[in-house]
Motif scaffolding. Structure first.
Motif, PDB file in Angstrom:
ATOM      1  N   HIS A 199     -13.391  38.452 -54.053  1.00 23.02           N
ATOM      2  CA  HIS A 199     -13.603  37.592 -52.890  1.00 23.02           C
ATOM      3  C   HIS A 199     -13.118  38.208 -51.584  1.00 23.02           C
ATOM      4  N   ASP A 200     -12.296  39.256 -51.668  1.00 23.66           N
ATOM      5  CA  ASP A 200     -11.706  39.828 -50.459  1.00 23.66           C
ATOM      6  C   ASP A 200     -12.591  40.898 -49.821  1.00 23.66           C
ATOM      7  N   TRP A 201     -13.669  41.277 -50.494  1.00 24.59           N
ATOM      8  CA  TRP A 201     -14.576  42.311 -49.986  1.00 24.59           C
ATOM      9  C   TRP A 201     -16.004  41.797 -50.053  1.00 24.59           C
TER      10      TRP A 201
END
Length: 329
Positions: free
Chosen positions: A77-79
Motif C-alpha cells: 500500500h505504500d508504493w
C-alpha cells in the motif's frame, strides 16, 4: 524477459543475456522494471561459484537496482505503479525485471539520475548498517577504511565526513589515494609501500582507529587489531585476504576491543537485524544527505548490461574507482 545467466561457473565469459521466465510478485512484493543495476564483488564471487544466493533468492546475479514499479503484489500500500525506486536485493538485478520485497525499496533521492541511483543500495546499506547502526560512528572519532577507492570505500568516506569523523584510507596507488582526498580523506596510506598500522598511529599521535571497516578478513586480522584505539571496533565485511587467520587475544583484551563480522545479503527481510530496518533508517537519515548533494555515488563507468563481462573485468582492474553500472534500459 531477458537476464544474465551463467553457462557454468568461471571467467566473465560464462555470462550470457538470455530469455528467462517473467517474475511475479507475491504478497508484500513488487515488480520493478529495471533501468540499471550495479556490479559488486559478491557478483564476481557468485560467477566463480564461491557465493551462492541464500535460500529462496533468485539465482540471477545483482544485489541492487534502480527502475520503475510495474506491478504490485497483494498487501502493498505504500508504493504505486509508476514510482521511481532503487532497491536492495538478495539477487536478480541483472535482468529486465525483478521482484522486490516492498520494505527493501528506496525512493530516488532528490534529483539523482535514475541510472546512477542503482549504485546506492548495496554499498550504502553496508556502510550505514555497520558504521552507523552497529558501530555508532560519531564526530571526533577516527575511521580506517581499507579499499578506499572501492564503491564501499568512496561512499564510506563521504558518510564519515558528514558525521565529522577523521578518515584514514588504504589503497594501492597514488591515483586512488589522491581521489580519496578529493572526497575528504584526511590520512591516505599506500598499502603496497607503507605499514598502515605505523602510518595511522603516527598520523593520530598514537591514538589509532576507533572504527575499522575491513574488506580483507584473515590477512589483516592481527594488523587491524594492532591499529585499533582503546575500546575500538574492527568491522569485517569481506574476505579478500582469506577466511582463516590467527589472533593474539591478549592484544584485543588489552585494548578492550571488539571484532564484528556482518554480511548483508543473508539478513532476513523483516525483524531484528533485518534489511527492512536498515532501509527504513537510511531513508529517514541518509537519504536527505544524498538529496542535498552532500553524498553522491561515485561511478567509474556506465555500460550496457549485454557487456556485463567487460563490467566484471573493470571491477577487478586496478584503476577502477567507485562503481560500475550496467544499463538495462
Amino acid at each position: 524477459m531477458h537476464a544474465i545467466t551463467l553457462t557454468e561457473f568461471g571467467s566473465p565469459d560464462v555470462m550470457e543475456w538470455t530469455e528467462v521466465p517473467d517474475p511475479h510478485p507475491g504478497r508484500g512484493q513488487v515488480v520493478v522494471d529495471v533501468a540499471a543495476t550495479a556490479i559488486n564483488r559478491a557478483d564476481l564471487m557468485q560467477r566463480q561459484g564461491n557465493y551462492p544466493p541464500p535460500p529462496g533468492a533468485s539465482e540471477i546475479m545483482g544485489l541492487e537496482c534502480s527502475g520503475v514499479i510495474s506491478e504490485l503484489g497483494e498487501g502493498v500500500h505504500d508504493w504505486k505503479v509508476g514510482d521511481r525506486v532503487c532497491a536492495l536485493l538478495a539477487g536478480g538485478g541483472y535482468a529486465e525485471q525483478v521482484v522486490v520485497p516492498s520494505a527493501q525499496l528506496f525512493p530516488i533521492p532528490g534529483e539523482l539520475d535514475l541510472h546512477a541511483a542503482a549504485a546506492l543500495p548495496e554499498v550504502a546499506s553496508t556502510v550505514w548498517s555497520n558504521l552507523v547502526m552497529y558501530g555508532g560512528m560519531r564526530s571526533g572519532q577516527v575511521l580506517l577504511i581499507h579499499g578506499g577507492g572501492s564503491g564501499i570505500g568512496t561512499h564510506a568516506i563521504q558518510v564519515a565526513k558528514a558525521f565529522g569523523v577523521t578518515v584514514a584510507v588504504t589503497a594501492g596507488s597514488t591515483y586512488k589515494l589522491d581521489f580519496c582526498r578529493t572526497l575528504g580523506a584526511d590520512i591516505t596510506i599506500d598499502y603496497k609501500n607503507q605499514d598502515f598500522v605505523e602510518v595511522l598511529r603516527s598520523e593520530t599521535d598514537g591514538h589509532g582507529a576507533d572504527l575499522i571497516l575491513d574488506n580483507m578478513g584473515a590477512k589483516y586480522l592481527q594488523p587491524n587489531v594492532n591499529a585499533l584505539a582503546m575500546d575500538g571496533t574492527l568491522i569485517t565485511i569481506g574476505m579478500q585476504g582469506g577466511v582463516k587467520g590467527e589472533l593474539n587475544f591478549g592484544a584485543l583484551l588489552g585494548k578492550r576491543g571488539t571484532i564484528h563480522a556482518a554480511g548483508l545479503r543473508g539478513r532476513p527481510e523483516t525483524g531484528p537485524s533485518s534489511k527492512a530496518n536498515i532501509v527504513s533508517d537510511m531513508t529517514a537519515r541518509l537519504w536527505p544527505m544524498i538529496s542535498e548533494g552532500q553524498i553522491s555515488p561515485i561511478i567509474h563507468a556506465e555500460i550496457p548490461i549485454t557487456d556485463a563481462a567487460l563490467g566484471h573485468r573493470m571491477l577487478d582492474a586496478e584503476d577502477t574507482i567507485g562503481k560500475v553500472i550496467l544499463r538495462v534500459q
